[in-house]
Write a protein that holds these residues in place. Sequence first.
Motif, mmCIF file in Angstrom:
data_model
loop_
_atom_site.group_PDB
_atom_site.id
_atom_site.type_symbol
_atom_site.label_atom_id
_atom_site.label_comp_id
_atom_site.label_asym_id
_atom_site.label_seq_id
_atom_site.Cartn_x
_atom_site.Cartn_y
_atom_site.Cartn_z
ATOM 1 N N VAL A 143 -5.655 1.828 8.510
ATOM 2 C CA VAL A 143 -4.678 2.066 9.578
ATOM 3 C C VAL A 143 -3.469 2.807 9.013
ATOM 4 O O VAL A 143 -2.995 3.786 9.573
ATOM 5 C CB VAL A 143 -4.240 0.721 10.206
ATOM 6 C CG1 VAL A 143 -3.055 0.935 11.130
ATOM 7 C CG2 VAL A 143 -5.392 0.096 10.954
ATOM 8 N N ALA A 144 -2.998 2.336 7.839
ATOM 9 C CA ALA A 144 -1.802 2.924 7.252
ATOM 10 C C ALA A 144 -2.032 4.383 6.870
ATOM 11 O O ALA A 144 -1.147 5.209 6.997
ATOM 12 C CB ALA A 144 -1.383 2.113 6.028
ATOM 13 N N GLY A 147 2.956 -2.479 -3.960
ATOM 14 C CA GLY A 147 4.097 -1.914 -3.253
ATOM 15 C C GLY A 147 5.342 -1.837 -4.120
ATOM 16 O O GLY A 147 6.466 -1.879 -3.624
ATOM 17 N N THR A 158 -7.926 -7.317 3.635
ATOM 18 C CA THR A 158 -8.870 -6.379 4.232
ATOM 19 C C THR A 158 -8.472 -4.919 4.001
ATOM 20 O O THR A 158 -7.308 -4.564 4.127
ATOM 21 C CB THR A 158 -8.978 -6.627 5.746
ATOM 22 O OG1 THR A 158 -9.589 -5.490 6.335
ATOM 23 C CG2 THR A 158 -7.616 -6.809 6.366
ATOM 24 N N VAL A 185 -2.713 -9.027 1.817
ATOM 25 C CA VAL A 185 -3.724 -8.661 2.802
ATOM 26 C C VAL A 185 -5.057 -8.441 2.093
ATOM 27 O O VAL A 185 -5.123 -7.799 1.062
ATOM 28 C CB VAL A 185 -3.258 -7.382 3.529
ATOM 29 C CG1 VAL A 185 -4.402 -6.742 4.276
ATOM 30 C CG2 VAL A 185 -2.117 -7.714 4.472
ATOM 31 N N ALA A 240 -9.154 -2.650 5.982
ATOM 32 C CA ALA A 240 -8.933 -1.998 7.273
ATOM 33 C C ALA A 240 -7.462 -1.698 7.512
ATOM 34 O O ALA A 240 -7.107 -0.711 8.140
ATOM 35 C CB ALA A 240 -9.466 -2.879 8.393
ATOM 36 N N VAL A 241 -6.574 -2.565 6.990
ATOM 37 C CA VAL A 241 -5.140 -2.325 7.146
ATOM 38 C C VAL A 241 -4.769 -1.037 6.440
ATOM 39 O O VAL A 241 -3.999 -0.224 6.927
ATOM 40 C CB VAL A 241 -4.330 -3.499 6.569
ATOM 41 C CG1 VAL A 241 -2.845 -3.217 6.684
ATOM 42 C CG2 VAL A 241 -4.679 -4.770 7.304
ATOM 43 N N PHE A 297 4.753 9.967 -1.674
ATOM 44 C CA PHE A 297 4.428 8.597 -1.259
ATOM 45 C C PHE A 297 5.397 8.033 -0.230
ATOM 46 O O PHE A 297 6.608 8.209 -0.337
ATOM 47 C CB PHE A 297 4.474 7.647 -2.460
ATOM 48 C CG PHE A 297 3.454 7.972 -3.513
ATOM 49 C CD1 PHE A 297 2.138 7.562 -3.367
ATOM 50 C CD2 PHE A 297 3.814 8.695 -4.639
ATOM 51 C CE1 PHE A 297 1.199 7.863 -4.337
ATOM 52 C CE2 PHE A 297 2.876 9.006 -5.610
ATOM 53 C CZ PHE A 297 1.563 8.592 -5.464
ATOM 54 N N THR A 298 4.827 7.312 0.747
ATOM 55 C CA THR A 298 5.588 6.326 1.507
ATOM 56 C C THR A 298 4.998 4.985 1.069
ATOM 57 O O THR A 298 3.773 4.842 1.015
ATOM 58 C CB THR A 298 5.402 6.528 3.018
ATOM 59 O OG1 THR A 298 5.659 7.892 3.318
ATOM 60 C CG2 THR A 298 6.351 5.632 3.806
ATOM 61 N N VAL A 299 5.862 4.046 0.721
ATOM 62 C CA VAL A 299 5.379 2.784 0.141
ATOM 63 C C VAL A 299 5.692 1.640 1.096
ATOM 64 O O VAL A 299 6.801 1.546 1.628
ATOM 65 C CB VAL A 299 6.041 2.525 -1.234
ATOM 66 C CG1 VAL A 299 5.474 1.266 -1.872
ATOM 67 C CG2 VAL A 299 5.865 3.728 -2.153
ATOM 68 N N TYR A 300 4.700 0.790 1.289
ATOM 69 C CA TYR A 300 4.840 -0.364 2.175
ATOM 70 C C TYR A 300 4.548 -1.653 1.417
ATOM 71 O O TYR A 300 3.745 -1.666 0.490
ATOM 72 C CB TYR A 300 3.839 -0.278 3.338
ATOM 73 C CG TYR A 300 4.033 0.893 4.254
ATOM 74 C CD1 TYR A 300 4.877 0.804 5.353
ATOM 75 C CD2 TYR A 300 3.379 2.089 4.009
ATOM 76 C CE1 TYR A 300 5.060 1.883 6.196
ATOM 77 C CE2 TYR A 300 3.554 3.184 4.855
ATOM 78 C CZ TYR A 300 4.399 3.075 5.942
ATOM 79 O OH TYR A 300 4.584 4.135 6.777
ATOM 80 N N ARG A 301 5.192 -2.703 1.862
ATOM 81 C CA ARG A 301 4.834 -4.030 1.373
ATOM 82 C C ARG A 301 4.406 -4.875 2.573
ATOM 83 O O ARG A 301 5.005 -4.782 3.640
ATOM 84 C CB ARG A 301 6.036 -4.667 0.676
ATOM 85 C CG ARG A 301 5.702 -5.174 -0.712
ATOM 86 C CD ARG A 301 6.944 -5.573 -1.470
ATOM 87 N NE ARG A 301 7.306 -4.572 -2.484
ATOM 88 C CZ ARG A 301 8.505 -4.493 -3.049
ATOM 89 N NH1 ARG A 301 9.476 -5.307 -2.692
ATOM 90 N NH2 ARG A 301 8.736 -3.573 -3.961
ATOM 91 N N PHE A 302 3.390 -5.687 2.374
ATOM 92 C CA PHE A 302 2.933 -6.582 3.437
ATOM 93 C C PHE A 302 3.721 -7.876 3.381
ATOM 94 O O PHE A 302 4.050 -8.344 2.293
ATOM 95 C CB PHE A 302 1.447 -6.910 3.279
ATOM 96 C CG PHE A 302 0.557 -5.710 3.311
ATOM 97 C CD1 PHE A 302 0.613 -4.809 4.352
ATOM 98 C CD2 PHE A 302 -0.327 -5.470 2.272
ATOM 99 C CE1 PHE A 302 -0.209 -3.689 4.375
ATOM 100 C CE2 PHE A 302 -1.151 -4.357 2.290
ATOM 101 C CZ PHE A 302 -1.089 -3.467 3.337
ATOM 102 N N THR A 323 0.849 -1.191 0.000
ATOM 103 C CA THR A 323 0.000 0.000 0.000
ATOM 104 C C THR A 323 0.881 1.235 0.000
ATOM 105 O O THR A 323 2.097 1.148 0.188
ATOM 106 C CB THR A 323 -0.957 0.003 1.212
ATOM 107 O OG1 THR A 323 -1.958 1.007 1.007
ATOM 108 C CG2 THR A 323 -0.223 0.279 2.512
#
Lengths: 86, 272
Positions: free
Chosen positions: A84-85, A54, A78, A76, A80-81, A67-72, A6
């Motif tokens: 949160v992010a 990501g 849902t 994922v 909802a994550v 952007f700040t980029v995240y990988r799970f 995300t």
Amino acid sequence: MAAKGTVVIDRNRCKGCELCVYHCPQHVLKLDETYNTRGYRPVILDERSGQCTGCAVCAVVCPDVVFTVYRFPQPVRTPAVRAVAN
Amino acid sequence: MAIAELTPPQIASRPEVALAAMQVVYKRPEALTEAYTHYCPGCSHGVIHRLIAEVIDELGIRERTIAVAPVGCAVLAYEYFTVDAAEAAHGRAPAMATGIKRVLPDRIVFTYQGDGDLASIGTNEIVHACARGELLTVIFVNNSLYGMTGGQMAPTTLPGQVTTSSPYGRDIRQQGWPLHITEMLAMMPGVAYAARRSTHAPAEIRKAKKAIELAFRAQIEGLGLGIVEILSSCPTNWGLSPMEALAFVRDKMVPVYPLGDFKVHQALAARA
Ligand code: SF4
Ligand code: SF4
Ligand code: SF4
């Protein structure tokens, strides 16, 4: 569908240039209908047409470091994550 | 518990689990300030600033780096990096950087200059900094015209390109050919690294970052001056959308200004 990553968007930094919108391989970015505090329509993540991986291509092309980029660690399912992010 | 196994209410009640499980792939470099830049939407200056900041972070040199800002659209560059900075008169960044580096030889000094600055009024300064083999890093942003003053023709303007001061297009019989300054500088013994890169696509942006890194390494390792010319978009003065402007770089600028390495010191060659 499950997302692998995300992005967190620094809304007021965005100038609405759309370079990320055209370059995102998953086509999950678009401009918001409303304006940010500096008068630009900022980009938002809209995952109805695909899922963010990501990959950070958006962060590479963005001139304004929005952007700040995240990988799970695992895909994922849902939203909802994402909530949160962001 | 793995994040994928949590239900939405569980995640909502335990945001620290969700955030801790996420791996940061990209975040704002430390070497950039929090300031909003004054650049036009889609202008490549912001991309190039970010690449320099990423390289400074990765080389671990932020606390001993000094920037020299130019005159032109990047005149406020000193606001955007979390390093010490000086502001040079138009085209004189290499002279000012020479003074700083000679007085403080343990610092890493870089200039950030546009084509109106480096390739026109400042040609003399950059040529002699290279002739002296100053240990400097030069980031040379070529967007084919004078951006800040309203898009006038520069020595780097393409043949036939319409600007506010060449309304019928640059006529090479009258105004000559574009200046390929990086190729010229590459011939000088004081230059350890000379390359041209572009910002028109993600892969090109990644290659530009690598070249910026080598231009810093040329200085850090005491090899000589390192210069990277980066083809950059100016949507505002070209009258194009940001995406069209990147296509202009790719289709019009790259054929005139070929990308590549013009000189790589043998001590850097293994890393290129
Ligand atoms: S990280 Fe990749 S998939 Fe996700 S929004 Fe950015 S460009 Fe699109
Ligand atoms: S590239 Fe950056 S500034 Fe341009 S629209 Fe996307 S997030 Fe906004
Ligand atoms: S005038 Fe051109 S170079 Fe200057 S900030 Fe605007 S787009 Fe960038």
